[in-house]
Design an enzyme around this catalytic site. Structure first.
Site, mmCIF file in Angstrom:
data_model
loop_
_atom_site.group_PDB
_atom_site.id
_atom_site.type_symbol
_atom_site.label_atom_id
_atom_site.label_comp_id
_atom_site.label_asym_id
_atom_site.label_seq_id
_atom_site.Cartn_x
_atom_site.Cartn_y
_atom_site.Cartn_z
ATOM 1 N N HIS A 182 1.188 -41.365 -80.985
ATOM 2 C CA HIS A 182 1.940 -40.110 -81.073
ATOM 3 C C HIS A 182 2.860 -40.069 -82.286
ATOM 4 C CE1 HIS A 182 5.079 -42.453 -78.774
ATOM 5 N NE2 HIS A 182 5.877 -41.759 -79.565
ATOM 6 N N ASP A 196 -2.427 -44.170 -76.386
ATOM 7 C CA ASP A 196 -1.332 -44.002 -77.344
ATOM 8 C C ASP A 196 -1.394 -45.154 -78.332
ATOM 9 O OD1 ASP A 196 0.834 -43.043 -78.665
ATOM 10 O OD2 ASP A 196 2.287 -43.338 -77.051
ATOM 11 N N GLY A 245 12.859 -43.291 -81.232
ATOM 12 C CA GLY A 245 12.699 -44.097 -82.437
ATOM 13 C C GLY A 245 12.155 -45.476 -82.173
ATOM 14 N N SER A 298 9.528 -45.965 -80.429
ATOM 15 C CA SER A 298 8.072 -45.804 -80.297
ATOM 16 C C SER A 298 7.307 -46.661 -81.296
ATOM 17 C CB SER A 298 7.680 -44.349 -80.531
ATOM 18 O OG SER A 298 7.893 -43.588 -79.381
ATOM 19 N N SER A 317 5.375 -46.925 -75.964
ATOM 20 C CA SER A 317 4.907 -45.542 -75.905
ATOM 21 C C SER A 317 6.038 -44.601 -75.518
ATOM 22 C CB SER A 317 3.755 -45.415 -74.906
ATOM 23 O OG SER A 317 3.352 -44.069 -74.752
#
Length: 392
Positions: free
Chosen positions: A236, A264, A344, A346, A361
């Protein structure tokens, strides 16, 4: 970043000297690799010591353990991880799931057939008798995966300990007609338990702020793990072909592949003077961690996460093969943990001991009050893109 002539042993000092912005760029740098082989499965030589003193300190702070308890737990988890494949093979069709039992310090294996108990114990695991096999529960979950989930449903997964499928719903939405209808349909698919959560899961990407490991446009995310030729991160965070720049805004490369929702996962090639290292940044909380493989830790095992916003935090693996219902769409095959995360983080790293586990994720909550997070397991990413983990 054009420091190709700088020796690896000096990289960590250079990054720290540059301040926070420099320090965030990392899983690219610090200790030089030692002998060992790389493979798609990520298995490699084990460390002789269970963990550094700094890592043990982090486990004490985040998990409420003494130093001795942390050391004993890591040793027990390593043994449980080593026996889980043999125990599952011994269980055969009677296998109902497995998890690390922190109280006994052993791997617990759920069985539907007592006749398999002795073989499982011989493999080094304890036995718990249950009604439903893992195959039955997985099939039921796949039927639920085909349902259209409303926003008030946060996630669902097979819970090995309860031998049921757990559907998490947002507490304030539990009485909504669409949520009740989803739960009713889910119960027709198999044994379901409903649990409440304070808020829906969300991805942990963020707008541009200071101290970023990498940017895609105005989105900040975190590097996951180095692979030969690049690094893996969350899908993402960017679409295939999107340009990626580092903490200093110099170009790293582009997204070579990206999948979200559904999964993801993504990977970015490394070029333009950047390089990769088999390291996860400890952010000063622990020493930077070498990555030696990607053997999957069992449910119940301790796990730690590194990310550019909230840095280093630890917790436990709570569930596997979770379907998470994000606003953008459902993702499947995720692992749930008690480790906190925020915007952030991620794409960042989940690691257990020296074994890479997965890519941050999303989740709910925060690192002030606590939360639940989900990560994309690493080995399916390596397999999907044909990548090889860079190990020390």
């Amino acid at each position: 970043m054009r420091r190709t002539t700088v020796k690896r042993a000096r990289v960590s000092a250079l990054l720290v000297a540059g301040g926070l912005v420099a320090a965030v760029f990392v899983p690219a740098a610090t200790a030089s690799p030692t002998s060992g082989s790389d493979s798609a499965s990520g298995s490699g030589p084990a460390q002789t010591q269970p963990a550094s003193d700094a890592l043990l300190t982090a486990m004490q702070q985040d998990m409420g353990l003494t130093k001795g308890e942390a050391k004993a737990r890591l040793a027990a988890e390593k043994k449980a991880t080593a026996v889980q494949d043999d125990a599952r093979r011994a269980a055969g069709k009677a296998y109902g799931g497995s998890w690390f039992d922190a109280k006994s310090g052993t791997l617990a294996v759920a069985l539907t057939d007592k006749a398999k108990a002795d073989a499982v114990r011989a493999a080094g695991a304890d036995v718990r008798m249950v009604r439903h096999s893992a195959e039955e529960l997985t099939a039921a979950k796949k039927r639920i995966d085909k349902l259209s989930a409303p926003a008030g449903v946060s996630s669902w997964q097979v819970d090995d300990k309860s031998n049921r499928i757990v559907v998490s719903v947002v507490a304030s939405k539990k009485s909504d007609n669409d949520v009740r209808a989803f739960v009713a349909d889910a119960r027709e698919s198999g044994p379901v338990t409903v649990r409440e959560t304070a808020e829906a899961a969300r991805t942990t990407a963020a707008g541009t702020v200071g101290g970023d490991p990498y940017y895609t446009g105005n989105v900040r995310c975190s590097i996951g793990f180095s692979v030969h030729g690049g690094f893996v991160t969350a899908g993402h965070c960017g679409q295939k072909g999107a340009s990626v720049s580092g903490w200093d805004r110099s170009k790293i490369g582009e997204f070579q592949g990206s999948t979200f929702p559904g999964s993801d996962m993504a990977w970015v090639n490394v070029a333009n003077g950047w390089w990769t290292e088999p390291v996860v940044l400890g952010w000063g909380t622990v020493s930077d961690q070498l990555v030696r493989g990607s053997n999957e830790a069992p449910i119940g095992a301790s796990i730690c996460r590194s990310g550019s916003t909230t840095h280093w935090h630890c917790g436990n693996v709570q569930a596997k093969n979770v379907t998470v219902n994000y606003q953008q769409g459902a993702v499947h095959g995720m692992t749930q943990t008690s480790v906190c995360a925020e915007g952030g983080d991620s794409g960042g790293s989940y690691i257990s001991g020296d074994q890479a586990q997965g890519i941050t994720s999303g989740g709910s909550g925060n690192c002030s009050s606590g939360g639940t997070t989900f990560f994309q397991p690493l080995n399916p990413v390596l397999s999907h893109y044909g990548l090889t983990l860079h190990t020390a």
